[in-house]
Design a protein around this motif. Structure first.
Motif, PDB file in Angstrom:
ATOM      1  N   ALA A  79       0.833  -1.204   0.000  1.00 47.79           N
ATOM      2  CA  ALA A  79       0.000   0.000   0.000  1.00 47.79           C
ATOM      3  C   ALA A  79       0.866   1.251   0.000  1.00 47.79           C
ATOM      4  CB  ALA A  79      -0.928  -0.009   1.215  1.00 47.79           C
ATOM      5  N   SER A  83       0.886   4.117  -2.797  1.00 48.82           N
ATOM      6  CA  SER A  83       0.736   5.517  -2.385  1.00 48.82           C
ATOM      7  C   SER A  83       1.909   6.356  -2.862  1.00 48.82           C
ATOM      8  CB  SER A  83       0.619   5.612  -0.865  1.00 48.82           C
ATOM      9  OG  SER A  83      -0.511   4.914  -0.397  1.00 48.82           O
ATOM     10  N   PHE A 196      -5.572   8.106   0.794  1.00 45.95           N
ATOM     11  CA  PHE A 196      -4.473   7.416   1.451  1.00 45.95           C
ATOM     12  C   PHE A 196      -4.950   6.647   2.691  1.00 45.95           C
ATOM     13  CE2 PHE A 196      -1.027   7.721   4.704  1.00 45.95           C
ATOM     14  CZ  PHE A 196      -0.145   6.822   4.117  1.00 45.95           C
ATOM     15  N   THR A 201      -5.469   0.717   2.929  1.00 47.21           N
ATOM     16  CA  THR A 201      -4.045   0.954   3.156  1.00 47.21           C
ATOM     17  C   THR A 201      -3.558   0.303   4.441  1.00 47.21           C
ATOM     18  OG1 THR A 201      -4.416   3.130   2.149  1.00 47.21           O
ATOM     19  CG2 THR A 201      -2.286   2.744   3.159  1.00 47.21           C
ATOM     20  N   VAL A 225      -3.716  -0.466  -4.729  1.00 45.23           N
ATOM     21  CA  VAL A 225      -3.229  -1.217  -3.572  1.00 45.23           C
ATOM     22  C   VAL A 225      -3.545  -2.694  -3.731  1.00 45.23           C
ATOM     23  CG1 VAL A 225      -3.565  -1.583  -1.088  1.00 45.23           C
ATOM     24  CG2 VAL A 225      -3.356   0.742  -1.992  1.00 45.23           C
TER      25      VAL A 225
END
Length: 268
Positions: A79, A83, A196, A201, A225
């Motif tokens: 993740a 990101s 995010f 995440t 992700v």
């Protein structure tokens, strides 16, 4: 015969013009820019060390929907990679792109040449991916060093991260054509931070209430992700098909929209 050759030559010429846009950015690169690159890379690494490894020592292992059991650090690391690819691409195609178009008036001069708005957009996207690719390669090296994935899986995860960067780069350029002033970046930053936090995440999407879960699974960062996590932990490749199709469609659609919006703004 001529009808077949001309489109081919136009395609080659367009690719060269797009490459010239990226080359211009490289030529204009200043030494201070590397500080921006380093700071953008450090943020996801710090999250990985503090939350993935620090908090992960308290959380323990997680069982993924596919049945794989992984450590919390191995769950969070993909993740952070997604990101990082998102942040690198958005930084180039929103803040920098907006400044060049709105205040520096760089593209006003460019379109006085044979270069078209789509070629500008493609060149800027390619330049953004140079930054995103650096982030992704360095982060994958850290993941392999920390034994959070294998080297072979990292090799597959790299093109997946590049695809994520392309999707968010195209999205960022479209957003940049809609922004009115620097103050609007506050709204964009809030939206990016929300993505995010709520894109699977730090916790699986299944942990959210059903209505919120479906909303989360529609976001581009969740699909990113999900794709990279699946690659890094070795889940079935069939689950990647929807993610790849989503990101490819987002890239194409946003790139076309960004170039159209640029054309309207630059030819006013």
């Amino acid at each position: 015969m001529v009808g077949l050759v001309l489109p081919r030559l136009a395609g080659v010429t367009g690719a060269r013009r797009s490459a010239a846009i990226a080359e211009r950015n490289l030529t204009a690169l200043r030494s201070a820019y590397w500080l921006v690159l380093v700071s953008g890379f450090l943020e996801p690494v710090l999250y990985l060390l503090s939350i993935g490894i620090g908090v992960g020592a308290l959380v323990g292992d997680l069982t993924l929907p596919g049945g794989a059991v992984v450590s919390y650090a191995a769950f969070v690391a993909p993740a952070m990679l997604a990101s990082s690819a998102m942040s690198g691409a958005l930084s180039e195609t929103t803040f920098n792109f907006f400044g060049k178009m709105k205040y520096m008036k760089l593209y006003d001069g460019v379109i006085a040449t044979p270069v078209q708005p789509f070629e500008i957009a493609l060149g800027e996207l390619g330049w953004a991916m140079a930054r995103g690719g650096l982030y992704s390669a360095a982060f994958l090296l850290i993941m392999v060093t920390l034994d959070l994935t294998t080297a072979s899986r990292a090799l597959v995860a790299f093109p997946a991260a590049v695809l994520v960067g392309f999707a968010f780069g195209a999205l960022g350029m479209t957003v940049a054509t809609l922004l009115r002033s620097w103050q609007d970046f506050d709204l964009m930053g809030s939206a990016q931070f929300t993505l995010f936090l709520f894109s699977g995440t730090f916790v699986p999407a299944e942990a959210y209430p059903a209505a919120l879960r479906w909303l989360v699974e529609l976001t581009p960062l969740y699909r990113s992700v999900h794709l990279i996590r699946g690659v890094c932990v070795g889940e079935s490749g069939w689950s990647w098909v929807l993610d790849v199709a989503y990101l490819v469609a987002l890239t194409g659609g946003m790139l076309a929209l960004a170039s159209r919006r640029m054309g309207r703004l630059l030819y006013l």
